[in-house]
Enzyme design. Structure first.
Site, PDB file in Angstrom:
ATOM      1  N   ARG A 174      23.020 -25.707  -6.311  1.00 58.61           N
ATOM      2  CA  ARG A 174      22.350 -24.893  -5.937  1.00 58.61           C
ATOM      3  C   ARG A 174      21.145 -25.174  -5.608  1.00 58.61           C
ATOM      4  O   ARG A 174      20.091 -24.316  -4.951  1.00 58.61           O
ATOM      5  CB  ARG A 174      22.783 -23.850  -5.213  1.00 58.61           C
TER       6      ARG A 174
ATOM      7  N   LYS B 201      12.998 -30.344   5.999  1.00 60.73           N
ATOM      8  CA  LYS B 201      13.579 -30.951   6.820  1.00 60.73           C
ATOM      9  C   LYS B 201      14.245 -31.740   6.096  1.00 60.73           C
ATOM     10  O   LYS B 201      14.346 -32.862   6.009  1.00 60.73           O
ATOM     11  CB  LYS B 201      13.408 -30.832   8.214  1.00 60.73           C
TER      12      LYS B 201
ATOM     13  N   GLU C 295       4.909 -41.864  15.898  1.00 57.19           N
ATOM     14  CA  GLU C 295       4.852 -40.780  15.116  1.00 57.19           C
ATOM     15  C   GLU C 295       3.252 -40.873  14.719  1.00 57.19           C
ATOM     16  O   GLU C 295       3.316 -39.364  14.773  1.00 57.19           O
ATOM     17  CB  GLU C 295       6.153 -40.675  13.938  1.00 57.19           C
TER      18      GLU C 295
ATOM     19  N   LYS D 295       1.008 -32.081  10.235  1.00 57.22           N
ATOM     20  CA  LYS D 295       2.285 -31.887  10.208  1.00 57.22           C
ATOM     21  C   LYS D 295       2.248 -31.053   8.991  1.00 57.22           C
ATOM     22  O   LYS D 295       3.408 -29.832   9.087  1.00 57.22           O
ATOM     23  CB  LYS D 295       2.779 -32.629   9.585  1.00 57.22           C
TER      24      LYS D 295
ATOM     25  N   GLU E   7      10.883 -23.635  11.682  1.00 56.29           N
ATOM     26  CA  GLU E   7      10.593 -23.759  13.194  1.00 56.29           C
ATOM     27  C   GLU E   7      11.296 -22.227  13.955  1.00 56.29           C
ATOM     28  O   GLU E   7      12.130 -22.447  15.051  1.00 56.29           O
ATOM     29  CB  GLU E   7      11.449 -25.220  13.415  1.00 56.29           C
TER      30      GLU E   7
ATOM     31  N   ARG F 117       6.781 -24.785  15.282  1.00 60.90           N
ATOM     32  CA  ARG F 117       7.222 -26.273  15.076  1.00 60.90           C
ATOM     33  C   ARG F 117       7.708 -27.335  15.539  1.00 60.90           C
ATOM     34  O   ARG F 117       8.233 -28.289  15.662  1.00 60.90           O
ATOM     35  CB  ARG F 117       7.865 -26.066  13.479  1.00 60.90           C
TER      36      ARG F 117
ATOM     37  N   ASN G   5       8.592 -32.271  17.854  1.00 58.14           N
ATOM     38  CA  ASN G   5       9.943 -32.263  18.795  1.00 58.14           C
ATOM     39  C   ASN G   5       9.023 -33.237  19.476  1.00 58.14           C
ATOM     40  O   ASN G   5      10.540 -34.079  20.452  1.00 58.14           O
ATOM     41  CB  ASN G   5      10.649 -31.237  19.105  1.00 58.14           C
TER      42      ASN G   5
ATOM     43  N   HIS H  63      11.180 -36.070  21.638  1.00 56.23           N
ATOM     44  CA  HIS H  63      12.479 -36.596  20.684  1.00 56.23           C
ATOM     45  C   HIS H  63      13.788 -35.879  21.243  1.00 56.23           C
ATOM     46  O   HIS H  63      15.149 -36.885  20.997  1.00 56.23           O
ATOM     47  CB  HIS H  63      12.638 -35.659  19.071  1.00 56.23           C
TER      48      HIS H  63
ATOM     49  N   HIS I  96      16.268 -38.409  21.036  1.00 55.10           N
ATOM     50  CA  HIS I  96      17.600 -39.025  20.423  1.00 55.10           C
ATOM     51  C   HIS I  96      18.506 -39.140  21.253  1.00 55.10           C
ATOM     52  O   HIS I  96      19.712 -39.798  21.071  1.00 55.10           O
ATOM     53  CB  HIS I  96      17.732 -37.186  19.699  1.00 55.10           C
TER      54      HIS I  96
ATOM     55  N   HIS J  99      14.468 -45.415  15.208  1.00 56.86           N
ATOM     56  CA  HIS J  99      13.939 -44.256  15.898  1.00 56.86           C
ATOM     57  C   HIS J  99      12.888 -43.652  16.381  1.00 56.86           C
ATOM     58  O   HIS J  99      12.449 -42.662  17.575  1.00 56.86           O
ATOM     59  CB  HIS J  99      14.159 -42.965  13.829  1.00 56.86           C
TER      60      HIS J  99
HETATM   61  P1  NAD Z   1      15.056 -46.325   8.005  1.00 58.50           P
HETATM   62  O1  NAD Z   1      14.701 -44.861   6.296  1.00 58.50           O
HETATM   63  O2  NAD Z   1      15.709 -46.653   7.989  1.00 58.50           O
HETATM   64  O3  NAD Z   1      13.296 -47.142   7.913  1.00 58.50           O
HETATM   65  C1  NAD Z   1      12.902 -48.418   8.318  1.00 58.50           C
HETATM   66  C2  NAD Z   1      14.217 -49.715   7.539  1.00 58.50           C
HETATM   67  O4  NAD Z   1      13.490 -50.342   6.805  1.00 58.50           O
HETATM   68  C3  NAD Z   1      14.882 -49.908   6.716  1.00 58.50           C
HETATM   69  O5  NAD Z   1      15.875 -50.651   7.008  1.00 58.50           O
HETATM   70  C4  NAD Z   1      15.261 -49.332   5.055  1.00 58.50           C
HETATM   71  O6  NAD Z   1      15.619 -50.170   4.831  1.00 58.50           O
HETATM   72  C5  NAD Z   1      13.544 -50.701   5.493  1.00 58.50           C
HETATM   73  N1  NAD Z   1      12.234 -49.873   4.493  1.00 58.50           N
HETATM   74  C6  NAD Z   1      11.621 -48.803   4.708  1.00 58.50           C
HETATM   75  N2  NAD Z   1      10.908 -49.136   3.525  1.00 58.50           N
HETATM   76  C7  NAD Z   1      10.539 -50.144   3.448  1.00 58.50           C
HETATM   77  C8  NAD Z   1       9.720 -50.906   2.276  1.00 58.50           C
HETATM   78  N3  NAD Z   1       8.671 -50.502   1.993  1.00 58.50           N
HETATM   79  N4  NAD Z   1       9.681 -52.603   2.438  1.00 58.50           N
HETATM   80  C9  NAD Z   1      11.131 -53.205   2.650  1.00 58.50           C
HETATM   81  N5  NAD Z   1      11.769 -52.467   3.786  1.00 58.50           N
HETATM   82  C10 NAD Z   1      11.818 -50.843   3.895  1.00 58.50           C
HETATM   83  O7  NAD Z   1      14.259 -45.497   8.550  1.00 58.50           O
HETATM   84  P2  NAD Z   1      12.668 -44.439   8.853  1.00 58.50           P
HETATM   85  O8  NAD Z   1      12.058 -45.044  10.340  1.00 58.50           O
HETATM   86  O9  NAD Z   1      11.778 -44.432   7.991  1.00 58.50           O
HETATM   87  O10 NAD Z   1      13.133 -43.123   9.177  1.00 58.50           O
HETATM   88  C11 NAD Z   1      13.880 -42.799  10.332  1.00 58.50           C
HETATM   89  C12 NAD Z   1      14.709 -41.173   9.665  1.00 58.50           C
HETATM   90  O11 NAD Z   1      14.222 -40.253   9.590  1.00 58.50           O
HETATM   91  C13 NAD Z   1      15.918 -40.956  11.140  1.00 58.50           C
HETATM   92  O12 NAD Z   1      17.045 -40.588  10.623  1.00 58.50           O
HETATM   93  C14 NAD Z   1      15.111 -40.298  11.576  1.00 58.50           C
HETATM   94  O13 NAD Z   1      15.868 -38.821  11.716  1.00 58.50           O
HETATM   95  C15 NAD Z   1      14.812 -39.209   9.938  1.00 58.50           C
HETATM   96  N6  NAD Z   1      13.756 -38.303  10.397  1.00 58.50           N
HETATM   97  C16 NAD Z   1      12.944 -37.174   9.734  1.00 58.50           C
HETATM   98  C17 NAD Z   1      12.325 -36.322  10.340  1.00 58.50           C
HETATM   99  C18 NAD Z   1      12.338 -34.736   8.991  1.00 58.50           C
HETATM  100  O14 NAD Z   1      11.644 -33.862   8.996  1.00 58.50           O
HETATM  101  N7  NAD Z   1      12.998 -34.516   8.001  1.00 58.50           N
HETATM  102  C19 NAD Z   1      11.663 -36.652  10.527  1.00 58.50           C
HETATM  103  C20 NAD Z   1      11.187 -37.865  11.612  1.00 58.50           C
HETATM  104  C21 NAD Z   1      12.559 -38.678  11.160  1.00 58.50           C
HETATM  105 ZN    ZN Z   2      10.774 -38.103  14.679  1.00 56.40          ZN
END
Ligand code: NAD
Ligand code: ZN
Length: 370
Positions: A122, A144, A186, A227, A237, A241, A245, A248, A252, A267
């Site tokens: 929890r 999030k 972003e 942020k 949100e 907030r 998006n 997005h 998406h 993404h």
């Molecule tokens: P990711 O985590 O897939 O990373 C992108 C790629 O880079 C992966 O292959 C990873 O292994 C590699 N990588 C990451 N850091 C590295 C480093 N320092 N050196 C070498 N390789 C590295 O993708 P992302 O773009 O970081 O995140 C996308 C995700 O984030 C999506 O699922 C999206 O929905 C989510 N997201 C969440 C929020 C939130 O508020 N929670 C906001 C925006 C996006």
């Molecule tokens: Zn995003």
């Protein structure tokens, strides 16, 4: 060299520390939070290759017990199966409720590990150590957490604020160039939402940010300040907030229609294209100007991001399929579409009750652009 930004959420307040060398100092930071805690590190195999060793060494130096849980890189790990694997691994590592889950990686690791932390016993505490630009400016901050359902992206999740965010800008040196570029979308988003001066600054400093150095730290810090302010105003949100998006809803839909296949679209690329569409759609609805839409597209194009539907390799979904995918988005409420539109750069707003027929005819024209 470092910058600390406080996210003000009463008892759930926490610091975001941004700077070089923070992975190597993580043990000391975590010890300061709680000297008796242990750490369940969640990371992916790409990130582990470069950054797990320095993290575990720093935990060892701080005499913090730790175990590492490895996931496959990529969006497909944010699944029910991935969630079960991570939860079971943490449970069998005999971690207590007061211990930390440490998310070392990009947004995929952060979202998955964060949701596991929210759910286990929890609520375990989570330390986010974002290693992608996208994660440093967006996903690691704000609480999030989510996994994907076959019905749609991020539909199963929870709000669960981290206890600490350590954004080690040095980690970005090993990030593939394409991922750095995607994260840039972003970053620019914050200027486009409500800070035209920041967008202008980005127009002048993009090359320096991409190259590294003090501009990169300043850009990440400014994004995190934005942020943090939005999250402090509207943690769950209910209102403002949703501005985060921007881009997005369209983005998406592209991710969904390319099967979340990172080889075709990641993404941040979907977000860049989605932002361009949001600005052009705003122009078409008569609420924004064509000059601003062009300026945004020029900036993203110079950054190497997609700005037109034809920039997505092999994309041939129909406008109706697009609309369907948009309808799956969780921002749809009782049949009416909600979009983030813009009166101009730095003047985004939440538009409720957008007519689906307007969206369809806009997309039909966009697909014909070349
Ligand atoms: P990711 O985590 O897939 O990373 C992108 C790629 O880079 C992966 O292959 C990873 O292994 C590699 N990588 C990451 N850091 C590295 C480093 N320092 N050196 C070498 N390789 C590295 O993708 P992302 O773009 O970081 O995140 C996308 C995700 O984030 C999506 O699922 C999206 O929905 C989510 N997201 C969440 C929020 C939130 O508020 N929670 C906001 C925006 C996006
Ligand atoms: Zn995003």
């Amino acid at each position: 060299m470092g910058v600390t930004i406080r996210v003000d959420l009463g008892p759930r307040s926490y610091d975001i520390v941004i700077g070089p060398g923070l992975i190597a100092q993580a043990g000391a930071h975590i010890r300061r939070l709680d000297p008796k805690s242990a750490c369940a590190i969640v990371t992916d195999t790409n990130v582990a290759r470069h950054h797990l060793g320095p993290l575990t060494a720093s935990l060892d130096a701080a005499r913090i017990r730790h175990a590492s849980i490895m996931i496959e890189p990529g969006e497909s790990s944010k699944s029910y199966a991935g969630f079960a694997t991570v939860c079971d691994a943490i449970l069998s590592g005999r971690f207590e409720r007061g211990d930390f889950v440490v998310a070392l990686g990009g947004g995929v690791v952060g979202d998955l590990a964060g949701f596991a932390a929210a759910s286990l016993k929890r609520g375990m505490r989570v330390v986010q150590i974002p290693t992608s630009l996208l994660a440093q400016v967006d996903s690691s901050v704000g609480g999030k957490t989510a996994i994907n359902s076959p019905v749609g992206k991020n539909l199963v999740g929870a709000f669960h604020q981290p206890t600490l965010v350590l954004a080690d800008v040095g980690a970005l040196d090993t990030l593939p160039r394409r991922e750095l570029t995607a994260g840039y979308a972003e970053l620019a988003k914050y200027g486009l939402i409500d800070d035209a001066a920041f967008f202008e600054w980005l127009e002048r400093n993009r090359a320096a940010i991409v190259a590294g150095g003090p501009e990169r730290i300043e850009a990440i810090a400014q994004a995190c300040r934005s942020k943090a302010a939005i999250v402090a105003r509207d943690e769950t949100e209910q209102g403002d907030r949703a501005l985060l998006n921007l881009g997005h809803t369209f983005g998406h839909a592209f991710e969904r229609l390319t099967g979340y296949d990172g080889a075709r679209l990641v993404h941040g690329e979907g977000v860049a294209l989605g932002i361009c569409l949001a600005f052009r759609f705003s122009t078409r609805l008569g609420v924004g100007t064509g000059q601003d839409a062009d300026r945004v597209a020029r900036h993203f194009q110079a950054a190497g991001l997609p700005t037109e539907i034809r920039d997505v390799p092999g994309f041939n979904a129909s406008p109706d399929a697009m609309l369907d995918a948009i309808g799956q988005d969780k921002k749809v409420q009782r049949g009416s579409l909600t979009f983030i539109l813009a009166h101009g750069i730095g003047r985004s707003y939440i538009a409720k009750g957008v007519d689906a027929a307007d969206v369809r005819s806009f997309l039909t024209d966009e697909m014909g652009r070349n």
